[in-house]
Design a protein around this motif. Structure first.
Motif, short mmCIF file in Angstrom:
data_model
loop_
_atom_site.label_atom_id
_atom_site.label_comp_id
_atom_site.label_asym_id
_atom_site.label_seq_id
_atom_site.Cartn_x
_atom_site.Cartn_y
_atom_site.Cartn_z
N UNK A 31 -24.36 -8.99 43.00
CA UNK A 31 -23.89 -10.32 43.37
C UNK A 31 -22.60 -10.62 42.61
N UNK A 32 -22.03 -11.78 42.88
CA UNK A 32 -20.77 -12.17 42.27
C UNK A 32 -20.90 -13.56 41.65
N UNK A 40 -20.90 -16.05 46.89
CA UNK A 40 -20.76 -14.93 47.83
C UNK A 40 -22.08 -14.25 48.13
N UNK A 41 -21.98 -13.04 48.65
CA UNK A 41 -23.15 -12.30 49.12
C UNK A 41 -23.94 -11.69 47.95
N UNK A 52 -31.23 -1.60 52.15
CA UNK A 52 -31.16 -3.03 51.87
C UNK A 52 -32.53 -3.68 52.05
N UNK A 53 -32.94 -4.40 51.02
CA UNK A 53 -34.20 -5.15 51.02
C UNK A 53 -33.97 -6.57 51.51
N UNK A 54 -32.90 -7.20 51.01
CA UNK A 54 -32.58 -8.56 51.43
C UNK A 54 -31.10 -8.84 51.21
N UNK A 55 -30.60 -9.81 51.96
CA UNK A 55 -29.22 -10.30 51.81
C UNK A 55 -29.23 -11.80 51.92
N UNK A 56 -28.44 -12.44 51.09
CA UNK A 56 -28.27 -13.89 51.20
C UNK A 56 -26.88 -14.25 50.70
N UNK A 57 -26.51 -15.50 50.91
CA UNK A 57 -25.18 -15.97 50.53
C UNK A 57 -25.31 -17.15 49.57
N UNK A 58 -24.38 -17.22 48.63
CA UNK A 58 -24.35 -18.30 47.64
C UNK A 58 -23.01 -19.01 47.70
N UNK A 65 -26.67 -20.69 53.99
CA UNK A 65 -26.56 -19.84 55.16
C UNK A 65 -27.77 -18.93 55.35
N UNK A 66 -27.55 -17.86 56.10
CA UNK A 66 -28.64 -16.97 56.51
C UNK A 66 -29.10 -16.07 55.37
#
Length: 86
Positions: A31-32, A40-41, A52-58, A65-66
């Motif tokens: 993450x960032x 960010x992602x 990839x297990x999961x993705x999200x946005x910050x 978001x999704x």
């Protein structure tokens, strides 16, 4: 082995953060950070496969978001949700 990488600037986390699975050394998540807030992602990975297990946005330290969670074997989406202001 390294289990965690991050940078700090003026007492706040800044830049890319990488968390590793201790036993394998593979990346667990990435993450960032910007001025101490996640931005960010964010991607999490399965230990065995590296898929990839999961993705999200910050945005400004809050989930936005999704967000998706995936099955390890197929990589297909298991569930999906939408975050608004954390």
């Amino acid at each position: 082995k390294i289990s965690y990488e991050c940078n700090w600037v003026n007492g706040k986390q800044e830049g890319k953060e990488i968390l590793y699975y201790d036993e394998s050394g593979k990346i667990e998540s990435e993450c960032n950070w910007v001025q101490g807030k996640q931005e960010g992602k964010e991607i999490r990975y399965f230990n065995g496969s590296g898929k990839i297990k999961s993705e999200c946005n910050w945005v400004n330290g809050k989930q936005e978001g999704k967000e998706i969670w995936c099955y390890e074997k197929s990589g297909k989406i298991e569930c999906e949700c939408n975050w608004v202001n954390g």
